[in-house]
Design a protein around this motif. Structure first.
Motif, PDB file in Angstrom:
ATOM      1  N   PHE A   1       9.721  18.342   0.811  1.00  0.00           N
ATOM      2  CA  PHE A   1       9.164  18.129   2.149  1.00  0.00           C
ATOM      3  C   PHE A   1       7.716  17.669   2.057  1.00  0.00           C
ATOM      4  CE2 PHE A   1      12.408  21.449   3.431  1.00  0.00           C
ATOM      5  CZ  PHE A   1      13.332  20.478   3.727  1.00  0.00           C
ATOM      6  N   SER A   2       7.002  18.245   1.097  1.00  0.00           N
ATOM      7  CA  SER A   2       5.604  17.857   0.939  1.00  0.00           C
ATOM      8  C   SER A   2       5.506  16.378   0.568  1.00  0.00           C
ATOM      9  CB  SER A   2       4.968  18.734  -0.135  1.00  0.00           C
ATOM     10  OG  SER A   2       3.593  18.569  -0.157  1.00  0.00           O
ATOM     11  N   VAL A   3       6.404  15.943  -0.330  1.00  0.00           N
ATOM     12  CA  VAL A   3       6.414  14.528  -0.719  1.00  0.00           C
ATOM     13  C   VAL A   3       6.771  13.655   0.482  1.00  0.00           C
ATOM     14  CG1 VAL A   3       7.671  12.839  -2.084  1.00  0.00           C
ATOM     15  CG2 VAL A   3       6.826  14.896  -3.161  1.00  0.00           C
ATOM     16  N   THR A   4       7.747  14.102   1.282  1.00  0.00           N
ATOM     17  CA  THR A   4       8.109  13.353   2.490  1.00  0.00           C
ATOM     18  C   THR A   4       6.899  13.180   3.396  1.00  0.00           C
ATOM     19  OG1 THR A   4      10.234  14.468   2.357  1.00  0.00           O
ATOM     20  CG2 THR A   4       9.786  13.226   4.359  1.00  0.00           C
ATOM     21  N   GLY A   5       6.185  14.295   3.602  1.00  0.00           N
ATOM     22  CA  GLY A   5       4.996  14.231   4.453  1.00  0.00           C
ATOM     23  C   GLY A   5       3.961  13.278   3.895  1.00  0.00           C
ATOM     24  N   ALA A   6       3.786  13.321   2.556  1.00  0.00           N
ATOM     25  CA  ALA A   6       2.776  12.457   1.941  1.00  0.00           C
ATOM     26  C   ALA A   6       3.136  10.991   2.136  1.00  0.00           C
ATOM     27  CB  ALA A   6       2.647  12.786   0.457  1.00  0.00           C
ATOM     28  N   ILE A   7       4.422  10.662   1.983  1.00  0.00           N
ATOM     29  CA  ILE A   7       4.822   9.258   2.145  1.00  0.00           C
ATOM     30  C   ILE A   7       4.637   8.826   3.601  1.00  0.00           C
ATOM     31  CG2 ILE A   7       6.725   7.624   1.935  1.00  0.00           C
ATOM     32  CD1 ILE A   7       7.810   9.285  -0.314  1.00  0.00           C
TER      33      ILE A   7
ATOM     34  N   HIS B   1       0.842  -1.202   0.000  1.00  0.00           N
ATOM     35  CA  HIS B   1       0.000   0.000   0.000  1.00  0.00           C
ATOM     36  C   HIS B   1       0.876   1.251   0.000  1.00  0.00           C
ATOM     37  CE1 HIS B   1      -3.255   2.678   1.576  1.00  0.00           C
ATOM     38  NE2 HIS B   1      -2.284   3.171   2.301  1.00  0.00           N
ATOM     39  N   GLY B   2       1.786   1.314   0.982  1.00  0.00           N
ATOM     40  CA  GLY B   2       2.680   2.465   1.048  1.00  0.00           C
ATOM     41  C   GLY B   2       3.534   2.578  -0.199  1.00  0.00           C
ATOM     42  N   TRP B   3       3.960   1.418  -0.719  1.00  0.00           N
ATOM     43  CA  TRP B   3       4.828   1.424  -1.902  1.00  0.00           C
ATOM     44  C   TRP B   3       4.113   2.019  -3.109  1.00  0.00           C
ATOM     45  CZ3 TRP B   3       3.777  -2.328  -5.933  1.00  0.00           C
ATOM     46  CH2 TRP B   3       4.567  -2.118  -7.057  1.00  0.00           C
ATOM     47  N   PHE B   4       2.950   1.488  -3.433  1.00  0.00           N
ATOM     48  CA  PHE B   4       2.281   1.925  -4.666  1.00  0.00           C
ATOM     49  C   PHE B   4       1.960   3.414  -4.603  1.00  0.00           C
ATOM     50  CE2 PHE B   4      -1.123   2.606  -7.645  1.00  0.00           C
ATOM     51  CZ  PHE B   4      -0.786   1.775  -8.702  1.00  0.00           C
ATOM     52  N   PHE B   5       1.361   3.855  -3.487  1.00  0.00           N
ATOM     53  CA  PHE B   5       0.969   5.257  -3.422  1.00  0.00           C
ATOM     54  C   PHE B   5       2.192   6.168  -3.337  1.00  0.00           C
ATOM     55  CE2 PHE B   5      -2.994   3.186  -2.052  1.00  0.00           C
ATOM     56  CZ  PHE B   5      -3.832   3.746  -2.984  1.00  0.00           C
ATOM     57  N   SER B   6       3.274   5.685  -2.710  1.00  0.00           N
ATOM     58  CA  SER B   6       4.498   6.491  -2.700  1.00  0.00           C
ATOM     59  C   SER B   6       5.005   6.709  -4.110  1.00  0.00           C
ATOM     60  CB  SER B   6       5.592   5.809  -1.888  1.00  0.00           C
ATOM     61  OG  SER B   6       5.177   5.621  -0.583  1.00  0.00           O
ATOM     62  N   GLU B   7       4.931   5.653  -4.938  1.00  0.00           N
ATOM     63  CA  GLU B   7       5.409   5.811  -6.312  1.00  0.00           C
ATOM     64  C   GLU B   7       4.569   6.836  -7.058  1.00  0.00           C
ATOM     65  OE1 GLU B   7       8.131   4.584  -7.188  1.00  0.00           O
ATOM     66  OE2 GLU B   7       8.471   2.747  -6.057  1.00  0.00           O
ATOM     67  N   VAL B   8       3.260   6.806  -6.828  1.00  0.00           N
ATOM     68  CA  VAL B   8       2.391   7.780  -7.499  1.00  0.00           C
ATOM     69  C   VAL B   8       2.779   9.195  -7.074  1.00  0.00           C
ATOM     70  CG1 VAL B   8       0.016   8.583  -7.774  1.00  0.00           C
ATOM     71  CG2 VAL B   8       0.492   6.149  -7.710  1.00  0.00           C
ATOM     72  N   VAL B   9       2.958   9.368  -5.752  1.00  0.00           N
ATOM     73  CA  VAL B   9       3.285  10.702  -5.243  1.00  0.00           C
ATOM     74  C   VAL B   9       4.661  11.153  -5.755  1.00  0.00           C
ATOM     75  CG1 VAL B   9       3.859  11.945  -3.139  1.00  0.00           C
ATOM     76  CG2 VAL B   9       1.820  10.572  -3.226  1.00  0.00           C
ATOM     77  N   LEU B  10       5.625  10.231  -5.748  1.00  0.00           N
ATOM     78  CA  LEU B  10       6.970  10.593  -6.207  1.00  0.00           C
ATOM     79  C   LEU B  10       6.949  10.946  -7.691  1.00  0.00           C
ATOM     80  CD1 LEU B  10       8.994   7.891  -4.303  1.00  0.00           C
ATOM     81  CD2 LEU B  10       9.299  10.343  -4.055  1.00  0.00           C
ATOM     82  N   LEU B  11       6.170  10.185  -8.475  1.00  0.00           N
ATOM     83  CA  LEU B  11       6.075  10.469  -9.907  1.00  0.00           C
ATOM     84  C   LEU B  11       5.472  11.862 -10.130  1.00  0.00           C
ATOM     85  CD1 LEU B  11       6.179   9.431 -12.871  1.00  0.00           C
ATOM     86  CD2 LEU B  11       3.820   8.706 -12.557  1.00  0.00           C
ATOM     87  N   ALA B  12       4.342  12.129  -9.469  1.00  0.00           N
ATOM     88  CA  ALA B  12       3.703  13.432  -9.647  1.00  0.00           C
ATOM     89  C   ALA B  12       4.628  14.550  -9.164  1.00  0.00           C
ATOM     90  CB  ALA B  12       2.366  13.472  -8.903  1.00  0.00           C
TER      91      ALA B  12
END
Lengths: 102, 549
Positions: B114-120, B75-86
Motif C-alpha cells: 500500500f505504501s508503494v501504491t501511495g508513493a506511485i 517522470h512517474g515511470w523512472f521514480f516508480s521504478e526506483v520505489v518498486l525496486l526499493a
C-alpha cells in the motif's frame, strides 16, 4: 444580509492553524497533540471552504471531504500508536517516549 | 478500459497488498516468508507494466476524472521504478528478518504494497488533492510499519515520532495547497502554473509566496532536510531495519520527485520575480545546512543505523543542491527543468542505502537489535559475503569509484557546476569538502567491519536466501551503475525533462479531453485587502525539537 469578506475567514483559519501548531509543539500528552493536529487540519478545511465559496467552485468543497476522511484515518493510526505507547510506558505522556537521543 | 490499462501499475501494487492480506489469513503460523515473494512478484509485474506503458510519450488518459488528476510520463515511470525496486528489496530483506525479530505476520508486506501504491500515486499526481491522497497513503502505511515491532518500545517510539512529524508536515502541505487554491481557484497543478503565468496580477503574491514556503517546509520534512530532520535518526534507529531501508530508499525518492515537480513548476510564477524572496534561495539554504549538519553530526554517532540516518540527511543536502541548480529544458525554450542527474542520484542512493541497511537486517539474533559500531566488529572475517556487501554499499554511499554512488555524485556536481560555472563554484566546493568529511564515518564502518576484533559475542548472521538475493541485487546494481551508467543516465534525463509541468503538456491533454475545457470563466484570483497581513507560520527548528525530546 451582510457578506463576510474572505479575508476574515482566512484570518480565522490561519489562527486555528497556528493554535494547532503551537499545541503540537508544546503539549506533552499524545491525545492532546492529536487534537491539536486536528485543529490544524480544520484550519486548513476552513481556508479551503472559504476560498471555494469565494471562487464559486465546488472542487474545493469536495477536497474538504477528502481531507476530513484522510484526517479520520490518520487519527485511527494515531490512536493505535497511543495504545502501543501506553502498553510500553504505562502512559501516553510524550516525555516517556525519549529512549533514543542524539 | 484503456485507461484502466494505463494506470495498471497502480492497480497491481494495490491488488498485491490485498492478495497478501488474504494469503496471510490462509498461511499457517511461522510460514509467512513466502508472502515476501508474492510481494516481489507483484512489484515486478507493476515495474514491467510501468516500463511498457509509461516510459515513452506521456500517456493520454481518456476519462476526464483521470486525465485531470494524473499524468503518466517518464517522470512517474523512472521514480516508480526506483520505489518498486526499493520496495521489492525491502520485502526480500524482511522475509527472514521479521520472524527473527518476533514479527510473524503478513501485514508488513501488505502495508509495504500500500505504501508503494501511495508513493506511485504521489508521483503521477498532477492534482493537489490526489497528490495529498498519495502522500497520506504512503505515509500512513509507513507509520504503522515503523511501529511494527510490537515488543519493542523503540519501535513504538519511532512510529509515534514519525507519525507526529509526518502529520505536521501533511498539515503544512495542505495549508500550502489551500493558499494556492485561494490564489488561483484551481486544484490542478498544471492549471495553477498556467494561471500564475498568464495572470500575474490576478493572484495575490502574498498567498503564492506563503504557499511556496509551506510546501517547501512540508516536503523538507519528508526528505529529511535540516532543520526539519530531527525525527530522522530516531525513526531510522527504532523502526525494523527492512522498513528503514524502504524509508531511506523509496520514500526519499518519492519525496524528492514531488518536491522537484511542485517547486520547480510553481517557481516560474511571476509572483516570485522581482521580490527579495525566491524559492531557489530556500532550496539552496536547506541544501547547504543539510550537507554541513548531516556530515558533521554523522561523525559523532556510534550506532550504525544512526550513522546511515545522518548520511541520508547529508545526501538530501546534495540532492537539494541538484534540485536547486535547474537547467534549460530541451523540449521547450525558456523553461527551466530538473537537473538531469537528480533521478540517477536517487536511484544510486536507493540501491546503496538499501544495501547497507540490508546487511544490518541480516545481522542480530533472537529479537535483540543492537546496532552499535562495536557490534559489527569482525563482520568481514566471520561473514565475508556480508562484509563485501556492506563494503560496496558504504563505499557507494561515500561516493568512491567505481561504484554507482561515485557516478551519481560526479554527475550531480558536474551538472550543478555546468548550470552556472562561476556562481555555483562555492557550493560545489562546499559539497565536495563535505563529502570528504562524510568519508570519515563511512570508513569508520568499514574499519570496524574489517579491521577490528569483536570484544564480546561475535556477530551472528541470519541465514536468509531471500535476503542474500536482495543483497546480491544491490551489489550488482551498485557496480553496474558505476561502470556502465549510460542507459540509466539516459533514462534519468528523460525523467528530469518531464518533471516540470509546462503549458504544452496541458494543451495536448486538454485537446484529448474536451470535457475539461468547461472551466468557470470567473477565475479572478483573490486579492486581500491592502494592509491585511497573513501571518505565515514557518517551522522553527528549536520549537520542533522541543516536541521530540
Amino acid at each position: 444580509m451582510m457578506d463576510v469578506p474572505v479575508s476574515w475567514y482566512l484570518i480565522l483559519a490561519v489562527t486555528l492553524f497556528g493554535i494547532g501548531t503551537v499545541g503540537v509543539l508544546t503539549r506533552r500528552n499524545l491525545l492532546v497533540v492529536l487534537m491539536s493536529l486536528e485543529i490544524m487540519l480544520n484550519g486548513v478545511n476552513l481556508a479551503i471552504l472559504a476560498f471555494a465559496r469565494h471562487h464559486g467552485d465546488a472542487q474545493g468543497q469536495a477536497a474538504v471531504f477528502i481531507v476530513m476522511a484522510v484526517a479520520a484515518a490518520e487519527v485511527a493510526v494515531g490512536l493505535a500508536l497511543a495504545i502501543a505507547l501506553f502498553r510500553h510506558e504505562g502512559s501516553v505522556d510524550l516525555d516517556r517516549a525519549t529512549r533514543m537521543k542524539g | 478500459m484503456s485507461d484502466l490499462l494505463s494506470i495498471s501499475p497502480l492497480l497491481v501494487t494495490a491488488f498485491t497488498g490485498m492478495l497478501v492480506m488474504a494469503l496471510d489469513l490462509l498461511a499457517g503460523q511461522g510460514r509467512k516468508a513466502f508472502l515476501s515473494w508474492v510481494t516481489v512478484a507483484g512489484f515486478a509485474v507493476a515495474g514491467i507494466l510501468a516500463y511498457v506503458l509509461w516510459s515513452g510519450d506521456p500517456v493520454v488518459l481518456q476519462r476526464p476524472f483521470l486525465a485531470n488528476v494524473m499524468l503518466l510520463d517518464a517522470h512517474g515511470w523512472f521514480f516508480s521504478e526506483v520505489v518498486l525496486l526499493a520496495g521489492a528489496l525491502a520485502a526480500l530483506l524482511a522475509a527472514d528478518h521479521m520472524p527473527e525479530q518476533g514479527i510473524d505476520g503478513g501485514e508488513t508486506y501488505a502495508l509495504l504494497s500500500f505504501s508503494v501504491t501511495g508513493a506511485i500515486l504521489l508521483m503521477v499526481a498532477t492534482d493537489l488533492v490526489t497528490l495529498f491522497l498519495g502522500l497520506e497513503i504512503m505515509s500512513l502505511a509507513l507509520y504503522v510499519m515503523a511501529a511494527g515491532k510490537r515488543s519493542s518500545p523503540f519501535s513504538a517510539e519511532a512510529g509515534i515520532k514519525y507519525f507526529l512529524l509526518g502529520g505536521v508536515a501533511s498539515a503544512f502541505l495542505l495549508m500550502g495547497m489551500a493558499f494556492l487554491y485561494g490564489a488561483t481557484g484551481k486544484l490542478n497543478l498544471v492549471d495553477i502554473a498556467r494561471f500564475l503565468a498568464n495572470h500575474p496580477e490576478g493572484a495575490d503574491p502574498l498567498l503564492v509566496q506563503g504557499a511556496m514556503i509551506l510546501l517547501v517546509v512540508a516536503m523538507a520534512f519528508k526528505v529529511a532536510a535540516v532543520p526539519f530532520h530531527f525525527w530522522t535518526p530516531d525513526v531510522y534507529e527504532g523502526a525494523p531495519t527492512p522498513v528503514t531501508a524502504f524509508m531511506a530508499g523509496a520514500v526519499k525518492a518519492a519525496a524528492f520527485a514531488v518536491l522537484a515537480r511542485l517547486v520547480l513548476t510553481l517557481a516560474r510564477a511571476p509572483a516570485f520575480q522581482g521580490t527579495a524572496f525566491s524559492p531557489a534561495d530556500l532550496l539552496l539554504g536547506l541544501a547547504v545546512v543539510s550537507m554541513v549538519v548531516g556530515n558533521l553530526l554523522g561523525i559523532v554517532q556510534t550506532n550504525v543505523k544512526r550513522i546511515l540516518a545522518y548520511s541520508s540527511i547529508a545526501h538530501a543536502g546534495y540532492l537539494l543542491l541538484g534540485v536547486w541548480a535547474t537547467q534549460a529544458s530541451v523540449s521547450e525554450t525558456g523553461v527551466q527543468t530538473l537537473n538531469d542527474s537528480v533521478p540517477f542520484y536517487l536511484l544510486a542512493y536507493a540501491v546503496s542505502t538499501v544495501g547497507a541497511f540490508g546487511v544490518l537486517a541480516l545481522l542480530g539474533r533472537s529479537g535483540e537489535e543492537d546496532m552499535s559500531l562495536s557490534r559489527i566488529a569482525g563482520l568481514g572475517r566471520r561473514h565475508p559475503v556480508l562484509g563485501v556487501a556492506l563494503l560496496v554499499a558504504v563505499l557507494s554511499l561515500a561516493g568512491l569509484p567505481p561504484l554507482g554512488g561515485f557516478m551519481a555524485k560526479f554527475n550531480l556536481f558536474r551538472q550543478v557546476l555546468a548550470a552556472d560555472p562561476a556562481g555555483n563554484l562555492p557550493w560545489v566546493i562546499l559539497a565536495v569538502v563535505m563529502s570528504v568529511v562524510g568519508l570519515y564515518y563511512y570508513l569508520r564502518i568499514v574499519l570496524y567491519a574489517f579491521f577490528r576484533e569483536p570484544e564480546g559475542q561475535p556477530v551472528v548472521a541470519i541465514s536468509s536466501a531471500a535476503g542474500s538475493v536482495a543483497l546480491a541485487v544491490t551489489v550488482a546494481l551498485a557496480l553496474f551503475l558505476g561502470i556502465a551508467p549510460a542507459k540509466f543516465l539516459d533514462a534519468s534525463r528523460m525523467a528530469s525533462q518531464a518533471t516540470v509541468l509546462t503549458g504544452s503538456i496541458a494543451a495536448s491533454r486538454a485537446g484529448a479531453a474536451p470535457v475539461q475545457t468547461a472551466t468557470p470563466p470567473a477565475a479572478a484570483g483573490i486579492q486581500l485587502k491592502p494592509g491585511v497581513q497573513i501571518p505565515v507560520r514557518t517551522f522553527n527548528s528549536k520549537e520542533g525539537r522541543g516536541n521530540l525530546h
